[in-house]
Write an enzyme that holds these catalytic residues in place. Sequence first.
Site, short mmCIF file in Angstrom:
data_model
loop_
_atom_site.label_atom_id
_atom_site.label_comp_id
_atom_site.label_asym_id
_atom_site.label_seq_id
_atom_site.Cartn_x
_atom_site.Cartn_y
_atom_site.Cartn_z
N SER A 34 0.93 -1.19 0.30
CA SER A 34 -0.22 -0.13 -0.06
C SER A 34 1.65 1.33 -0.26
O SER A 34 0.52 2.28 -0.33
CB SER A 34 -1.33 -0.09 1.54
OG SER A 34 -0.29 -0.36 2.61
N ASP A 337 -3.13 8.85 7.02
CA ASP A 337 -3.77 7.96 7.87
C ASP A 337 -3.64 7.88 9.26
O ASP A 337 -4.38 6.35 9.90
CB ASP A 337 -4.51 7.43 6.80
CG ASP A 337 -3.95 6.07 6.39
OD1 ASP A 337 -2.92 6.16 6.82
OD2 ASP A 337 -4.50 5.81 6.03
N HIS A 340 -0.42 4.74 6.66
CA HIS A 340 0.60 5.56 5.04
C HIS A 340 1.15 6.81 5.52
O HIS A 340 0.51 7.66 6.39
CB HIS A 340 -0.51 5.44 4.27
CG HIS A 340 -0.99 3.93 4.54
ND1 HIS A 340 -2.21 4.00 4.77
CD2 HIS A 340 -0.17 2.73 3.52
CE1 HIS A 340 -2.23 2.52 4.37
NE2 HIS A 340 -1.16 1.79 4.03
#
Length: 369
Positions: A34, A337, A340
């Site tokens: 991610s 967040d 990340h």
Amino acid sequence: MKPSILVSFLLLSSILSHTFAAEKYAAIYNFGDSLVDAGNLCVNGIPAYLATARWPYGMTFFGYPTGRCSDGRLVIDYIAQAFGLPLLPPSKAKNATFERGANFAITGATALDIGFFEARGLGKTIWNSGSLHTQLQWFEEMKPSVCSSPQECKEFFGKCLFIVGEFGGNDYNSPLFAGRDMMEAHTMIPHVIESISSAIEKLIEQGAVDLVVPGVLPIGCFPVYLTLFRAKEDGYGPQSGCLRKFNTLSWVHNSMLQRAIHRLRDKYPAARIVYADYYTPVVQFMLQPEKYGFHKQLPKACCGAGGQGIYNFNLTYKCGDPGSVACEDPAKHWSWDGIHLTEAAYGFIAKGWLNGPFADPPIMRSQRR
Ligand SMILES: *[C@@H]1O[C@H](CO)[C@@H](O)[C@H](O)[C@H]1NC(C)=O
Ligand SMILES: *[C@@H]1O[C@H](CO)[C@@H](O)[C@H](O)[C@H]1NC(C)=O
């Protein structure tokens, strides 16, 4: 030099270095999780379960969610731009062409295959969206669209940049979020490194010459781990604000990865393998936030639980979930967040990888020996 001459000199050299950079690589092929996924889970529309594909993800740069787990561009986007290449399309995109690059990264990716986790009773903790070796399989399937014979492929890939990682973060999350002992995560490190090494070898055997291999983040500095584990941890560093044992895990992974890279450089002297460091820049964001224009405070997620909790992170109100809110100034936070980073933070990291000091050697200076 007179100021005006200096300015035009600087301008000229930046144009020249830009032209040089633009011609440096024919394409970029990227693998990862991610941290670098450009939307591989969203090519058929946004899945309902995926909070990271909802507003306010993408609020700063794209203006809409793209499946990138940030408010804007990721390190890989900045690297593509630095070389004058288009932003890499997600490799699963229906319509895209991949002659100038493809991004095989997918949220949730692990270095190890699902069987490894199942054998340890951790199968359920793994998302299994596409492990490193699954992504290599996707690369294999893409090849016919960019080259037609093994020889032609080898020649073409010799002119491309390959980015392999980061991998490992999700592998270690599996035992940690399952409440297992930290030691169990440590026992996985050699397996994770072996998996990354063998992927690099496979790419080199296919013709890759220029490779960038990123290490993992100092996870002990992140709101998600601080929120879930700080109370249970005796190793909270008041100076750094990070969880020591979690950062030690990352540090050991990174040093073993660098040793593996040294071995690969010896084995493949024609290859140029860059170690790219996510760890040092984030520790610097913690220690000297004002140097980067970040708020001087505990590492609060910009987007999260609406001010709840000291790190603005709550699993029930993750960024993108109903009830979550984003800060108004993402560029003043490095944590987007809680898991990340923000586009601003990724920009500083990308710069440090391209020109130093956060890569060994800096990508722009990685030359044939
Ligand atoms: C494919 O590309 C065409 C032309 O650019 C565009 O009109 C179409 O919407 C695209 N389809 C998908 C599924 O993205
Ligand atoms: C997260 O939110 C729930 C529900 O409002 C609350 O009970 C819990 O204490 C919160 N956790 C943290 C760490 O703030």
